[in-house]
Design a protein around this motif. Structure first.
Motif, PDB file in Angstrom:
ATOM      1  N   GLY A   1       0.729  -1.431   0.101  1.00 35.22           N
ATOM      2  CA  GLY A   1      -0.071  -0.005  -0.096  1.00 35.22           C
ATOM      3  C   GLY A   1       0.775   1.204   0.029  1.00 35.22           C
ATOM      4  O   GLY A   1       2.140   1.099  -0.149  1.00 35.22           O
ATOM      5  N   SER A   2       0.250   2.274  -0.119  1.00 33.66           N
ATOM      6  CA  SER A   2       0.991   3.818  -0.090  1.00 33.66           C
ATOM      7  C   SER A   2       1.813   3.774   1.034  1.00 33.66           C
ATOM      8  O   SER A   2       1.711   3.612   2.117  1.00 33.66           O
ATOM      9  CB  SER A   2      -0.240   4.797   0.319  1.00 33.66           C
ATOM     10  N   GLY A   3       3.144   4.140   0.640  1.00 31.42           N
ATOM     11  CA  GLY A   3       4.272   4.453   1.297  1.00 31.42           C
ATOM     12  C   GLY A   3       4.886   3.099   1.816  1.00 31.42           C
ATOM     13  O   GLY A   3       5.751   3.034   2.695  1.00 31.42           O
ATOM     14  N   LEU A   4       4.292   1.895   1.434  1.00 31.80           N
ATOM     15  CA  LEU A   4       4.839   0.517   2.057  1.00 31.80           C
ATOM     16  C   LEU A   4       5.712  -0.083   0.865  1.00 31.80           C
ATOM     17  O   LEU A   4       6.051  -1.209   1.189  1.00 31.80           O
ATOM     18  CB  LEU A   4       3.561  -0.124   2.540  1.00 31.80           C
TER      19      LEU A   4
ATOM     20  N   SER B   1      -2.336   5.468   9.440  1.00 28.78           N
ATOM     21  CA  SER B   1      -1.675   6.722   9.340  1.00 28.78           C
ATOM     22  C   SER B   1      -2.207   7.859  10.028  1.00 28.78           C
ATOM     23  O   SER B   1      -1.662   8.863  10.042  1.00 28.78           O
ATOM     24  CB  SER B   1      -1.758   6.925   7.807  1.00 28.78           C
ATOM     25  N   ASN B   2      -3.500   7.942  10.399  1.00 29.70           N
ATOM     26  CA  ASN B   2      -4.065   8.865  10.922  1.00 29.70           C
ATOM     27  C   ASN B   2      -5.288   8.602  11.644  1.00 29.70           C
ATOM     28  O   ASN B   2      -6.155   7.424  11.355  1.00 29.70           O
ATOM     29  CB  ASN B   2      -4.486  10.210  10.017  1.00 29.70           C
ATOM     30  N   MET B   3      -6.025   9.415  12.688  1.00 28.39           N
ATOM     31  CA  MET B   3      -7.226   9.001  13.080  1.00 28.39           C
ATOM     32  C   MET B   3      -8.505   9.739  11.976  1.00 28.39           C
ATOM     33  O   MET B   3      -8.180  10.588  11.452  1.00 28.39           O
ATOM     34  CB  MET B   3      -7.536   9.956  14.428  1.00 28.39           C
ATOM     35  N   ALA B   4      -9.369   8.883  11.773  1.00 23.61           N
ATOM     36  CA  ALA B   4     -10.608   9.205  10.967  1.00 23.61           C
ATOM     37  C   ALA B   4     -11.035  10.547  11.091  1.00 23.61           C
ATOM     38  O   ALA B   4     -11.014  10.960  12.452  1.00 23.61           O
ATOM     39  CB  ALA B   4     -11.535   8.042  10.695  1.00 23.61           C
TER      40      ALA B   4
ATOM     41  N   PRO C   1      -8.347  18.930  10.617  1.00 24.66           N
ATOM     42  CA  PRO C   1      -8.418  18.221   9.578  1.00 24.66           C
ATOM     43  C   PRO C   1      -7.649  17.048   8.966  1.00 24.66           C
ATOM     44  O   PRO C   1      -6.448  16.944   9.799  1.00 24.66           O
ATOM     45  CB  PRO C   1      -8.383  19.433   8.461  1.00 24.66           C
ATOM     46  N   LEU C   2      -7.957  16.354   8.121  1.00 25.80           N
ATOM     47  CA  LEU C   2      -7.161  15.301   7.758  1.00 25.80           C
ATOM     48  C   LEU C   2      -6.219  15.725   6.373  1.00 25.80           C
ATOM     49  O   LEU C   2      -6.658  16.706   5.652  1.00 25.80           O
ATOM     50  CB  LEU C   2      -7.868  14.113   6.826  1.00 25.80           C
ATOM     51  N   ASN C   3      -4.986  15.268   6.229  1.00 24.87           N
ATOM     52  CA  ASN C   3      -4.419  15.606   4.851  1.00 24.87           C
ATOM     53  C   ASN C   3      -3.566  14.446   4.483  1.00 24.87           C
ATOM     54  O   ASN C   3      -2.798  13.836   5.332  1.00 24.87           O
ATOM     55  CB  ASN C   3      -3.424  17.136   5.023  1.00 24.87           C
ATOM     56  N   HIS C   4      -3.330  14.308   3.148  1.00 26.16           N
ATOM     57  CA  HIS C   4      -2.411  13.113   2.702  1.00 26.16           C
ATOM     58  C   HIS C   4      -1.087  13.322   3.152  1.00 26.16           C
ATOM     59  O   HIS C   4      -0.522  12.431   3.066  1.00 26.16           O
ATOM     60  CB  HIS C   4      -2.641  13.379   0.972  1.00 26.16           C
ATOM     61  N   GLU C   5      -0.536  14.330   3.475  1.00 28.83           N
ATOM     62  CA  GLU C   5       0.720  14.543   3.867  1.00 28.83           C
ATOM     63  C   GLU C   5       1.115  13.841   5.265  1.00 28.83           C
ATOM     64  O   GLU C   5       1.828  13.088   5.497  1.00 28.83           O
ATOM     65  CB  GLU C   5       1.344  15.950   4.013  1.00 28.83           C
ATOM     66  N   GLU C   6      -0.133  14.009   6.084  1.00 30.95           N
ATOM     67  CA  GLU C   6      -0.063  13.460   7.311  1.00 30.95           C
ATOM     68  C   GLU C   6       0.206  11.669   7.196  1.00 30.95           C
ATOM     69  O   GLU C   6       0.866  10.880   7.822  1.00 30.95           O
ATOM     70  CB  GLU C   6      -0.970  13.654   8.287  1.00 30.95           C
TER      71      GLU C   6
END
Ligand code: 6GU
Length: 269
Positions: free
Chosen positions: A26-29, A231-234, A241-246
């Protein structure tokens, strides 16, 4: 209908031995694929009938070789439904892996936690999923050569592999979660109300992948292990706010633990 044989023959001419384990990274993996020894990398664009990857940060290749003494093949970069690929395209590689001999599929992803007891950076062994894509990759004429019309999903994620991975985590001193992956189409992250719904319905994490691939893998009776990287809390759980960088940053932070867990598990399969 796809001519599977063209894809199969193409790969079998190039791969160095039959892979027992398939990995979807997956992403980053995707870095795990860089650790494969004696690698043979084949870009998706060279493979007959393979969809072509578009998202940046996804290399888009199959990597064959050895990892922890096992023959493996890794998908470095996957196809997401939200990119506009059909369910058939999203899951095409899974059937290809089946055809070239893969018996066990390890599926990984980055996901957001709707379980408030989880934390960004946690790893979660997937015990089950909820298909909230509103469709299924198996809709249409059944591919009898792969499996039955009405596949059993009572143990989509192999209990033995869950247990094994827990043991590996414990041996490594890694604290891992277990839970249910709630699959949405994306590409938006959920609203806070949707996150409360996902939680109420039994989800622990939410993500935009994995479910289609696992359905197709189970259809053809592959053993499946799923690992989510939180990768983050929903949305709505924290006051931010959520962001893809986090998502990317957190995945980078837990990369070492992720790599140790997957390598350890492959070793003990
Ligand atoms: Cl919060 N939601 C979804 N659907 N996918 C994610 C995510 C959230 N965080 C990472 N991937």
């Amino acid at each position: 209908m796809v001519n599977w044989n063209e894809t199969k023959a193409f790969l079998q001419e190039r791969m160095n031995g039959t892979p027992e384990i398939g990995l979807i990274l997956g992403s980053g993996l995707g870095v795990l694929a860089d650790e494969i020894e004696n690698p043979v990398a084949i870009p998706y664009e060279d493979i007959p009938h393979f969809p072509v990857s578009t998202v940046e940060g996804h290399a888009g290749q199959l990597v064959f070789g050895d990892l922890e003494g096992k023959r493996v093949v890794a998908m470095q970069g996957r196809f997401h439904f939200y990119e506009g690929y059909s369910m058939e395209q999203v899951t095409f590689p899974v059937r290809v892996l089946k055809l070239i001999g893969v018996e066990t599929l390890i599926v990984t992803n980055a996901a957001g936690a709707c379980n408030e007891n989880f934390n960004p950076g946690d790893l979660m062994i997937i015990t089950d999923h909820i298909n909230f894509f509103g469709t299924s990759p198996l809709i249409g004429k059944n591919a009898n050569e792969f499996g039955t019309r009405f596949p059993d999903m009572s143990e989509a994620y192999d209990k033995q592999l869950v247990k094994l991975t827990e043991q590996v985590a414990s041996d490594l001193g890694l604290n891992v979660q277990k839970g249910v992956y709630f699959g949405n189409t994306g590409p938006t992250y959920e609203t806070p109300a949707e996150v409360r719904m996902a939680r109420l319905l039994g989800g622990d994490v939410v993500g935009m992948s994995t479910v289609p691939e696992v359905i197709v893998a189970r259809h053809s009776d592959m053993r499946v292990l799923g690992i989510s990287c939180v990768s983050n809390m929903a949305a709505g759980i924290l006051d931010q706010p959520l962001n893809h960088e986090e998502v990317i940053e957190t995945t980078e932070r837990v990369r070492q633990d992720f790599l140790s867990l997957v390598r350890g598990t492959i070793k003990s399969i």
